[in-house]
Design an enzyme around this catalytic site. Structure first.
Site, PDB file in Angstrom:
ATOM      1  CB  CYS A  12      -5.722 -60.740 -35.037  1.00  0.00           C
ATOM      2  SG  CYS A  12      -7.411 -60.777 -35.618  1.00  0.00           S
ATOM      3  CB  CYS A  86      -1.359 -57.582 -34.002  1.00  0.00           C
ATOM      4  SG  CYS A  86      -1.066 -57.209 -32.276  1.00  0.00           S
ATOM      5  CB  CYS A  90      -0.297 -55.160 -28.963  1.00  0.00           C
ATOM      6  SG  CYS A  90      -1.083 -56.185 -30.192  1.00  0.00           S
TER       7      CYS A  90
END
Length: 136
Positions: A12, A86, A90
């Protein structure tokens, strides 16, 4: 049959609340059977104290954990990558299992608001442990 245990990375943005609670539950429920990592694209200074308190109610101590920065290596070393809002921060690698868990952010919330988030995470972790370790 391989001896390599499955590994899970929780991501996160701040690596201070949701991902730390998820990692705490996974360590608690799976013991050493699953390798657990957590990281954030913009790690906070410290773990959310309300997340720590909510986990303490479950008998799980995450006070020793610290927010860590998300690295490409951490993603590459993990079998399952679970993001918690997020977005595009990523890195994506083929062959990994990716899941995005839509969870409210506990940042700035009181314990009464964080408990349902914690309980939602617990249920998801129990399902994940069952899937990864074959305990249905």
């Amino acid at each position: 049959m391989t001896d390599q245990k499955p590994s899970v990375l929780f991501v996160c943005v701040h690596n201070a609340g949701r991902s730390q609670m998820a990692a705490g539950y996974l360590r608690h429920l799976a013991g050493n059977a699953i390798e657990v990592r957590s990281a954030g694209s913009m790690p906070a200074e410290q773990i959310n104290p309300v997340a720590v308190a909510a986990m303490r109610e479950e008998g799980i101590d995450i006070t020793a954990e610290a927010p860590k920065v998300l690295t490409t290596e951490a993603v590459q070393a993990s079998d399952v990558v679970i993001t918690m809002g997020c977005g595009d921060a990523c890195p994506f690698f083929p062959g990994k299992r990716y899941e995005d868990w839509k969870l409210d952010d506990p940042a700035g919330q009181g314990i009464d608001s964080v408990r349902p988030i914690r309980d939602d995470i617990k249920g998801r972790i129990e399902t994940l442990v069952g899937e990864l370790l074959g305990k249905q």
